[in-house]
Every structure is written in C-alpha cells, then in structure tokens.
Design a protein around this motif. Structure first.
Motif, PDB file in Angstrom:
ATOM      1  N   GLU A 408       1.002  -1.336  -0.040  1.00  0.00           N
ATOM      2  CA  GLU A 408      -0.113   0.014  -0.006  1.00  0.00           C
ATOM      3  C   GLU A 408       0.906   1.233  -0.132  1.00  0.00           C
ATOM      4  O   GLU A 408       0.632   2.168  -0.592  1.00  0.00           O
ATOM      5  N   VAL A 409       1.911   1.187   0.733  1.00  0.00           N
ATOM      6  CA  VAL A 409       2.776   2.407   0.902  1.00  0.00           C
ATOM      7  C   VAL A 409       3.688   2.653  -0.222  1.00  0.00           C
ATOM      8  O   VAL A 409       3.831   3.927  -0.703  1.00  0.00           O
ATOM      9  N   THR A 410       4.105   1.824  -0.894  1.00  0.00           N
ATOM     10  CA  THR A 410       5.021   1.570  -2.037  1.00  0.00           C
ATOM     11  C   THR A 410       3.957   2.212  -3.233  1.00  0.00           C
ATOM     12  O   THR A 410       4.396   3.284  -4.173  1.00  0.00           O
ATOM     13  N   ASN A 411       2.802   1.754  -3.277  1.00  0.00           N
ATOM     14  CA  ASN A 411       1.835   2.286  -4.371  1.00  0.00           C
ATOM     15  C   ASN A 411       1.400   3.502  -4.116  1.00  0.00           C
ATOM     16  O   ASN A 411       1.290   4.436  -4.951  1.00  0.00           O
ATOM     17  N   LEU A 412       1.174   4.189  -2.760  1.00  0.00           N
ATOM     18  CA  LEU A 412       0.872   5.401  -2.433  1.00  0.00           C
ATOM     19  C   LEU A 412       2.030   6.459  -2.828  1.00  0.00           C
ATOM     20  O   LEU A 412       2.028   7.557  -3.399  1.00  0.00           O
ATOM     21  N   GLY A 413       3.357   5.775  -2.655  1.00  0.00           N
ATOM     22  CA  GLY A 413       4.496   6.610  -2.995  1.00  0.00           C
ATOM     23  C   GLY A 413       4.707   6.687  -4.564  1.00  0.00           C
ATOM     24  O   GLY A 413       4.961   8.150  -4.892  1.00  0.00           O
ATOM     25  N   MET A 414       4.248   5.754  -5.457  1.00  0.00           N
ATOM     26  CA  MET A 414       4.075   6.159  -6.809  1.00  0.00           C
ATOM     27  C   MET A 414       3.211   7.164  -7.124  1.00  0.00           C
ATOM     28  O   MET A 414       3.308   8.052  -7.849  1.00  0.00           O
ATOM     29  N   GLN A 415       1.914   7.025  -6.271  1.00  0.00           N
ATOM     30  CA  GLN A 415       1.004   7.927  -6.768  1.00  0.00           C
ATOM     31  C   GLN A 415       1.468   9.468  -6.439  1.00  0.00           C
ATOM     32  O   GLN A 415       1.159  10.185  -7.309  1.00  0.00           O
ATOM     33  N   VAL A 416       1.784   9.707  -5.281  1.00  0.00           N
ATOM     34  CA  VAL A 416       2.499  10.921  -4.904  1.00  0.00           C
ATOM     35  C   VAL A 416       3.481  11.695  -6.048  1.00  0.00           C
ATOM     36  O   VAL A 416       3.348  12.721  -6.388  1.00  0.00           O
ATOM     37  N   HIS A 417       4.187  10.576  -6.543  1.00  0.00           N
ATOM     38  CA  HIS A 417       5.331  11.108  -7.711  1.00  0.00           C
ATOM     39  C   HIS A 417       4.442  11.450  -8.920  1.00  0.00           C
ATOM     40  O   HIS A 417       5.089  11.906 -10.026  1.00  0.00           O
TER      41      HIS A 417
END
Length: 598
Positions: A408-417
């Motif tokens: 979830e967090v790595t996916n959110l990290g991609m979304q922030v980028h």
C-alpha cells in the motif's frame, strides 16, 4: 534515484523509551547490552545499508542474476560478491547467533532493526543472509552436536549460506503432497531424489558452500504431513577435517524471471541421489522446518516494512521539491511560481497514511521481537511460555499486515510522484515491484489469515488471545481518567471491546461452520492488526505527551509523534467499522455464486 536514510531517531525512541529493556535483565543475551551499544550498532548498520547495500539496489534490478544452464551456476550482479564479503567480514552475519559457534549473541530484537534497514536499502541482497540465519536456527535447534559443529561456524561467518527447500511443482502450501524421496544408505546418510522449485538463494557465487535444508519422504513414511523428514543436503560434501569435498548431487536447473527482487536467485533445484543427513527425528521434519518458516514470516513482515519506509522517504522528498499549483488556502510560497505539492490535502493524506502505518508497524514489530527474545532465553519457564503465546498469535498478523502495508505504501509513493513514479528513471516503481512478492511467499497472506483464525485463536486454550488482551487492558486501566491522553486511549478502548465481540462471533461461527470462519479470516486479520497497531500508537502517544509536558521536545520529534498518533486514531482506526461489518456479513454473499458462473 531515491536516497534511503535509516530512521535512527525512531529506532532510538523505540529502544530507549518505548520498549522496557530495563525489565530484561534476566536474559543472558542482555548481559552486555547497553543503550550506547544499541546506538552504536544502529548507527553502523545504517552506514552499511546506506553506503554498501543501497548503491547496488538499482544494479541488481537492472542486471539481475545470470544462470548458466550447462554449468548449473548462478552469477550475481556486479558488486554483490564483494559487498557480501564485506558484510560478513564485519560480523553482521553472526550478530544474533550463538557465541559458541562464532556469533555475537545479541538479542533478536536488535537484529530486526538491522533487517529493516537492510531490506529498505536492498531487499534482494538481504535475502541471502536472512535465509542463512533461518537455516542456522533450524540446525541450532534440532541438529546433532556433530551437525552443529560441522555447519554452524561457517554459516555464521558467512563463508557458507543456507536455504530451505519446501515447495515442489505439485505442492506449495499443502506440503503433505511432497514427493521428494530419501533412501537410506549403509553409512547412515540418505540419497535425496526429487525437484524443488522457487528456492530463494538456491545457487549463487557469493559463498564456498550452500547448505540446503530439504523436506523429503522416507520409504516407509506415512501419508501427509506426518510423513515428512528434514535433511541437510550441502552443495559440497564436508570432509571429516572440515574441508570441502566432492560436489553433491544437487544442481540449479533454472532460475525464474520475476517481477521484482531480481538479484535474489529464485531457483529450481534438482536432487539426483544427493547425499543428505537427517535432522532430528524421522517423520518430524515439518515441525523442525516450522522453526525456519515462522522466523521467515516475521522477517518477511519486516521486509515489507523496510521497503515501505524507503518508498515513504522518496515520496516525502519529491513532495517537498515538486512545485505544482497553489494551496487551497492561499499561496504558501508566493516568491515561487507554485507551491510544493506537500501543501495539498490529498498528498498529505497519502503521506500521513504511510507514516502512521510505518511507525505503528515498527513499534509492533520490535515489541514482538522482545517477546520472541523472552520466549527463547528467559530463565523462568512460565515467562517464556507467556511470551510465546504473544509471538504465536502475532506471527501471521505481522507477516500479512506488514506486507500489505508495504505494498500500500509503495503504491501511494508512486501516486505522490504522479507520472514520474511510473517510469524507471526515478527508481520508485521498483519499490512496488520488489515488495509485491512479500504478500505471496512464506505463505500467502490469505493463508496467514486462515492460520490466525483456524489455529492461533483456538490454540493453547485461549492463552494466545489472553497474551494480547491482558496487557492492553492493563494499559487502559492505567490510563483511565487521564484527560491529556483520552483522545488516544478512548478510541483504543472502543476498538478493543469491538475486537473482543467480533472474536466471540468468529468463534461461534467457526463451531457452526468452518466456511464461515474462512470467509471472515482476511478481514478479521486486518481488524486485529489495526487494533494491535492502535495499542502501539496509544502507548507511544502517552510517552510523547509526558515528554512534552516535561518540557522536552527533541527537535519536534515528540510533537510529530502526537500528530501522527492523532491522525491514526481519527483517520485510520475508524476503518475497523467496515472490517467488523465485513466479518459479520458471513460467508453467504461470498459463496453464493455457483462455481460454473465464474
């Protein structure tokens, strides 16, 4: 490329303020452990992760492992062999191992912090020492004295590595279906024949020898899991004087092409009459291997946590630097053409979810590490047993929940980028590809949920559950009536009461129909994990509130803890309501659709 920095401030807070290490004086592994020593180990490990391991992460992903089909060899990406040598020569491979065999004998819960940092920096590299440690633990617990003396010193030093060989083409989770055979030889050894697949670190060029732990069946073994034995099968046989002898009959037939962790060799291993040596009792191999599997499940959870931290850090850096639009409340940086995206509520939402997940999980992981150390080394049997109940209950929860939040967090990290996160140049998408396997291997998260509901809840006459609820209730009683922390304690109390009620419901349904329990299991595990994390956050908030009231700020650290705790309690813990509703919806809506309708 993202630059990982070990979260040393958070580790120091957990080790020196959150965990009650003063109460562990009776543990022999704590005899020489001081706060200064812990800080020194953390700081040096951070340097290893940041300076030695992280620079190889992108290289490993880009180049991957290379398999020579004729020679049956696996070549590691450039830099890995030398890094492994440096890592082991510095003593990191034996940090928590028994001093009798060359280890340093430090507590397991210190090793968990090292594991998190290593996995954040380079999860592919971390698989090799991690699996070796797991194999060491099995031989240490179940091997004969001769086996220990033969294998453990070289495994601890890093000259040899270790694996576990369970899965076969026709069976994964259902190990009762394994077909690998073990035929007895006249000299007391066994001839091992069969094929094992998805064997992490099954072949590589970083060590002189690889010690495989292999599940196989004896000729007269009963069917199912009751007929599985465990064998040591080294790549090279070991002479009586400890030197390496002839090549054994085991080879790497191929390696898998994977979505992520490409520098972790995932091998198909072919055993053709390889000489193996029985560990423990015949037909009791699965019990011994569970020592390694349970340790691997905890470490896999920490692996997910580590990669989440790396992805979160990259997202925060990008959010500070990326200029886009203006704050809805008015320009925050009027001297610049736009504000950083850090000012936007939805970006803050993603970053706060990530931070609250990570810091809560880190506290739960280290708290469990203390229980594990207590279970293994406390002189009082009753204390050991009680700590073991907590560990048994939390193992499937940590494995599943930590790896779920990792993705979830790595996916959110991609979304922030934004779009920059989807391209390889920024290095962010690698986090999501690498962490995805953690939800699958060492027992899928669905299997962990079934294990929790079908085994751990009912085990030990309810003592597992008491090991969780008793310290939580004691904490709630201690904090009752304290207005300064009511905003954290009251939501926890409500969540705990609801979890108890939901647990009773699951118990009732399980007695009536096992399908009901199975249908509830994944959501129930998430509910339990959310409540356990709330316990951690409430405890951390109480500490931070007391420090602030005493005038200590630690550069804003304690205020940030309170702010993150408040976010968790108000924006994340309410998810329990939906989970409770899903659990109690029953199996009907899930199982009603006819098989042929799919």
């Amino acid at each position: 490329m993202p630059q990982y920095r070990a979260p040393l401030d958070d580790f120091r807070f957990l080790y020196h303020e959150f965990l009650d290490l003063d109460g562990l004086g009776e543990l022999p592994t704590m005899a020489e452990v001081s706060p200064d020593l812990i800080d020194s180990i953390l700081e040096e490990s951070a340097k290893v992760a940041q300076e030695l391991l992280q620079p190889l992460n992108e290289v490993g992903d880009r180049i991957g492992c290379k398999h020579d089909g004729e020679a049956h060899t696996v070549t590691m990406p450039e830099g890995f062999v030398e890094a492994y040598r440096q890592y082991c020569e510095a003593g990191w491979s034996g940090l928590v191992a028994d001093p009798e065999f060359g280890g340093q004998g430090l507590p397991t819960f210190i090793g968990l912090a090292i594991s998190e940092m290593n996995n954040a920096a380079n999860p592919s590299f971390s698989a090799y020492p991690g699996l070796t440690l797991g194999a060491y633990e099995v031989i240490h617990a179940y091997g004969s004295e001769e086996q220990k003396q033969t294998y453990l010193p070289n495994m601890i030093s890093g000259q040899w590595s270790g694996t576990m060989n369970l899965t076969e083409p026709q069976c994964g989770t259902d190990l009762g279906l394994i077909r690998t055979k073990a035929e007895p030889n006249e000299d007391g050894s066994y001839s091992i024949t069969g094929t094992k697949i998805w064997i992490t670190a099954g072949e590589h060029d970083m060590v002189d020898n690889i010690v495989h732990l292999v599940l196989a069946r004896l000729p007269d073994a009963p069917e199912g899991t009751r007929g599985i034995s465990l064998f040591i099968v080294p790549k090279f046989l070991v002479n009586e004087d400890g030197t390496l002898g002839e090549r054994n009959g085991v080879v790497c037939s191929s390696i898998e092409k994977k979505m992520g962790i490409k520098a972790s060799a995932t091998c198909e291993m072919t055993y053709s009459g390889a000489r193996g040596f029985l560990i423990g009792e015949p037909n009791r191999g699965l019990m011994a291997m569970f020592t390694m599997m349970n340790a691997a499940r905890l470490v896999t959870g920490i692996q997910g946590l580590g990669m989440a931290e790396a992805a979160y850090q990259a997202a925060v850096t990008f959010a500070r630097e990326r200029l886009q639009g203006r704050s809805l409340g008015g320009a925050k940086s009027p001297d610049k053409p736009a504000d950083s995206i850090l000012v936007h509520p939805d970006v803050r939402r993603m970053l706060m979810i990530s931070r609250a997940h990570i810091e809560g999980a880190r506290a739960l992981g280290l708290y469990t590490g203390v229980q594990l150390e207590t279970e293994q080394h406390h002189p009082d049997e009753a204390v050991r047993r009680k700590a073991g109940y907590w560990v048994e209950l939390m193992t499937p929860i940590i494995k599943a929940h930590f790896t779920d939040i990792g993705f979830e967090v790595t996916n959110l990290g991609m979304q922030v980028h934004g779009g920059a996160g989807y391209v390889t140049d920024t290095g962010v998408e690698q986090f999501a590809r690498d962490v995805r396997i953690t939800q699958i291997y060492e027992g899928t998260n669905g299997v962990q949920a079934l294990d929790l509901v079908g085994r751990k809840l009912v085990a030990n006459n309810g003592e597992n559950l008491k090991a969780f609820f008793e310290p939580v209730q004691a904490f709630l009683a201690e904090q009752s009536g304290k207005e300064a922390v009511a905003e954290f304690v009251t939501p926890l109390a409500e969540a705990v009461q609801a979890l108890q009620e939901t647990t009773a419901w699951v118990y009732q349904q399980m007695a009536r129909d096992p399908i009901e329990a199975g249908a509830a299991s994944s959501d129930y595990l998430k509910l339990f994990a959310l409540t356990a994390t709330a316990f951690m956050w409430a405890r951390m908030a109480v500490i931070a509130r007391a420090k602030l009231d005493a005038g200590e700020t630690r550069g804003g650290f304690y205020q940030a803890k309170l702010d993150t705790a408040r976010f968790f309690m108000t924006r994340m813990l309410p998810d329990r309501l939906g989970l409770e509703a899903k659990v109690k919806a029953g199996a009907g809506p899930m199982m009603a659709l006819a098989d042929e309708a799919f």
